[in-house]
Design a protein around this motif. Structure first.
Motif, PDB file in Angstrom:
ATOM      1  N   LEU A  84      44.706  44.585  34.844  1.00 28.07           N
ATOM      2  CA  LEU A  84      44.596  45.257  36.132  1.00 28.07           C
ATOM      3  C   LEU A  84      44.218  46.708  35.843  1.00 28.07           C
ATOM      4  CD1 LEU A  84      47.793  43.972  38.009  1.00 28.07           C
ATOM      5  CD2 LEU A  84      45.431  43.215  38.357  1.00 28.07           C
TER       6      LEU A  84
ATOM      7  N   THR B 211      46.129  50.150  39.780  1.00 28.38           N
ATOM      8  CA  THR B 211      46.505  48.975  40.575  1.00 28.38           C
ATOM      9  C   THR B 211      47.846  48.414  40.112  1.00 28.38           C
ATOM     10  OG1 THR B 211      44.164  48.418  40.805  1.00 28.38           O
ATOM     11  CG2 THR B 211      45.744  46.692  41.330  1.00 28.38           C
TER      12      THR B 211
ATOM     13  N   GLY C 175      50.820  45.158  40.431  1.00 28.18           N
ATOM     14  CA  GLY C 175      50.855  43.737  40.753  1.00 28.18           C
ATOM     15  C   GLY C 175      51.061  42.799  39.586  1.00 28.18           C
TER      16      GLY C 175
ATOM     17  N   LYS D 121      43.797  34.241  42.745  1.00 24.54           N
ATOM     18  CA  LYS D 121      44.482  35.532  42.888  1.00 24.54           C
ATOM     19  C   LYS D 121      44.228  36.094  44.278  1.00 24.54           C
ATOM     20  CE  LYS D 121      42.247  37.262  39.415  1.00 24.54           C
ATOM     21  NZ  LYS D 121      41.721  38.302  38.521  1.00 24.54           N
TER      22      LYS D 121
ATOM     23  N   TYR E  63      44.842  39.830  46.432  1.00 23.23           N
ATOM     24  CA  TYR E  63      45.261  41.225  46.439  1.00 23.23           C
ATOM     25  C   TYR E  63      45.480  41.678  47.877  1.00 23.23           C
ATOM     26  CZ  TYR E  63      43.513  41.730  41.610  1.00 23.23           C
ATOM     27  OH  TYR E  63      43.288  41.613  40.263  1.00 23.23           O
TER      28      TYR E  63
ATOM     29  N   HIS F  75      47.277  46.129  45.448  1.00 23.43           N
ATOM     30  CA  HIS F  75      48.354  45.397  44.783  1.00 23.43           C
ATOM     31  C   HIS F  75      47.962  43.934  44.592  1.00 23.43           C
ATOM     32  CE1 HIS F  75      52.478  44.365  43.674  1.00 23.43           C
ATOM     33  NE2 HIS F  75      52.452  43.385  44.557  1.00 23.43           N
ATOM     34  N   ALA F  76      48.061  43.441  43.352  1.00 24.73           N
ATOM     35  CA  ALA F  76      47.822  42.021  43.056  1.00 24.73           C
ATOM     36  C   ALA F  76      49.114  41.275  43.377  1.00 24.73           C
ATOM     37  CB  ALA F  76      47.445  41.855  41.590  1.00 24.73           C
TER      38      ALA F  76
END
Length: 561
Positions: A408, A412, A414, A439, A441, A538-539
């Protein structure tokens, strides 16, 4: 010494403003309030001036090529202890290098009768001669004739090859048949020799045909060569003259620093990976401002640069927004020019993850799923080693393999997968390569997105003049696709879900901010939008198959913004 006629007194009262202790670090900064004030005064001038005309793309009715422009302001102190500012623009403005109010260029190549103007005129004459030759009716006709005759010759030769191949197959059958018919030895030998003569005849005809066609093409090529040789000569002459002109131009650029030392442009870039300056090096606003300040004994206090006008098609530049100096052209130059000046610390050398803990969401003998904090490197950087990788090495000292399955961006937060052994790493990474990992986000965008959902397809590549920024590039960019859907709109902000189909550097940030994407930068994006407390990206959700059990695993951690 030049007269400091470009010194601009603030129109507003500045008695309540405190001065910074150090000069602005130009590659990553928050503009000082005085720099903001100076920029606002300059922007007011740009909105109302009638001294020159330049199409920034802000007026739909204005004609001419649209060219947005980077402007710079530098707060300075003069000998009378007065605080004012200088203004500059990058490159040309309204087709000129010099305008009242703005500091002059390091070297004005556009001065009448300058060697540069004379050189450009010479190059234009060569271009005109090349164009005349390339558009000569005889040359065009001969070129077409050569192409037609070449295609015809290739077809004739191919047809002859087919005939020879078929004849060869027929002779093979005849030989076999003759051997089966119990012919006497003398007759068989005579027959076989006849077949050999037919084979030799075919080969002879092929040579004759090839020779005839080559001679025919050669006659046309000789006529074309009269033009082609002169065109090639002129192009080589243009190349040499252009290179010499560029070198002569580079030789005019010499830069001062706060110690009073002068260094040439070529000497500055000799110590870089480029070895020589890129085109237009030294034409940006920041070097112009510092050079003028040094030449006129003005004390540099703070500076800022902002974009004015429509964004370029490939880059992301927002009208009126502040930006750092470019790294490709300006970093080597400013590295010299800032010597002897007290400059703010480079914030990029400070480890923002110091004392920050990493939350583990799940782990077993083969893998771990962590929640990476914002402003935390996935892998060690050039200046900062602290990273998820280093922390995981300490946490799992017995682990083998690369540990980090995917990355990431530093900014970012996550979900991130960690593999504890080589086999698990290979199997998990294979899922990313095959794009079977899912995935999602969550991002908070600065602005209202008009649509509700869709797909963005904008190919990306690195900006070679300003790493790590990315560019949209349809010629050399790598495919980059993102699905998106609006979650909610509130207070001039839009919360969206992103599903990246590809995984390019800064893909979601570029696709959010670019005018051909959502045209709304992610809140806190200090590269493609405006800085805030953090990057609001944000993941939050990931789905993959366990490398050993093959069980489908799903994890979700909601964004905290």
């Amino acid at each position: 010494m030049l007269s400091p006629s470009c010194f601009i007194s603030f129109k507003a009262e500045i008695g309540s403003y405190s001065l910074p202790e150090r000069f602005t670090f130009p590659f990553y900064y928050e503009p000082h309030p005085l720099s903001i004030l100076a920029a606002k005064e300059l922007q007011n001038y740009l909105e109302n001036q009638t001294d020159w005309e330049h199409n920034f793309g802000l007026d739909e009715n204005q004609e001419g090529l649209v060219i947005g422009k980077m402007f710079g302001v530098m707060v300075v102190r003069n000998h009378q202890n007065e605080i004012g500012y200088l203004a500059a623009f990058s490159g040309k403005l309204a087709d000129k290098n010099s305008h009242p109010l703005f500091v002059p260029p390091i070297y004005d190549m556009l001065e009448e009768d300058s060697f540069f103007i004379k050189g450009i005129k010479e190059l234009n004459k060569i271009n005109e001669r090349i164009e005349i030759l390339e558009n000569n009716p005889d040359f065009i006709s001969l070129t077409k004739e050569l192409q037609i005759e070449t295609n015809s010759a290739e077809q004739k030769i191919e047809d002859q090859k087919v005939k020879m191949s078929e004849a060869k197959k027929a002779r093979k059958l005849l030989r076999k048949k003759a051997q089966e018919e119990n012919m006497d030895a003398e007759s068989l030998e005579t027959y076989m020799n006849e077949l050999v003569r037919e084979s030799l005849k075919d080969k002879f005809l092929m040579r004759e045909l090839t020779s005839y066609l080559e001679e025919r093409l050669s006659e046309i090529k000789k006529k074309i060569t009269v033009y082609a040789d002169e065109i090639a000569f002129l192009k080589e002459e243009r190349k040499q003259k252009s290179a010499n002109l560029q070198q002569q131009l580079f030789d005019q650029y010499h830069f001062l620093n706060n110690k009073g030392e002068t260094k040439s442009l070529c000497n500055i870039f000799e110590a870089t990976a480029l070895l020589k300056p890129p085109a237009a090096a030294g034409e940006c606003a920041a070097p112009k401002l510092l050079q003028y300040a040094y030449l006129n004994n003005l004390e540099p206090i703070a500076m800022a640069e902002f974009w004015w006008g429509e964004s370029p098609k490939s880059e992301i530049r927002k009208h009126g927004q502040f930006y750092p100096a470019c790294r490709g052209k300006c970093e080597p130059i400013l590295g010299h020019m800032l010597e002897g000046l007290e400059v703010d610390e480079n914030p990029l050398l400070v480890n923002p993850a110091l004392g920050v803990q990493i939350e583990t969401i799940y782990e077993d003998d083969y893998l771990a799923v962590i929640n990476k904090p914002a402003e935390f490197l996935s892998v060690p950087g050039i200046n900062i080693l602290d990273s998820v990788y280093e922390r995981m090495k300490l946490k799992y000292p017995e682990a083998t393999g690369p540990l980090i399955v995917h990355r990431l961006d530093m900014a970012t937060s996550g979900l991130l997968l960690i593999a504890k052994d080589k086999d698990s790493h290979k199997l998990l990474q294979g899922q990313f390569i095959k794009r079977t990992v899912k995935k999602r986000y969550t991002a908070l965008l600065n602005g209202i997105v008009t649509g509700n959902e869709g797909e963005i397809d904008l190919p990306l590549r690195i900006d070679l003049d300003d790493r790590p920024r990315q560019l949209v590039c349809y010629e050399y960019g790598k495919p980059a696709k993102t699905k998106w859907k609006v979650v909610e709109r509130n207070n001039q902000q839009t919360r969206v879900h992103f599903w990246p189909i590809t995984g390019r550097t800064h893909q979601l940030r570029m696709h959010a901010s670019h005018a051909s994407g959502l045209n709304c930068p992610i809140v806190g994006d200090d590269l493609y939008g405006k800085k805030a407390d953090r990057l609001h990206l944000h993941a939050e959700w990931i789905e993959f198959k366990h490398p050993v059990s093959r069980e489908t695993m799903t994890f979700e951690v909601a964004a905290e913004f």
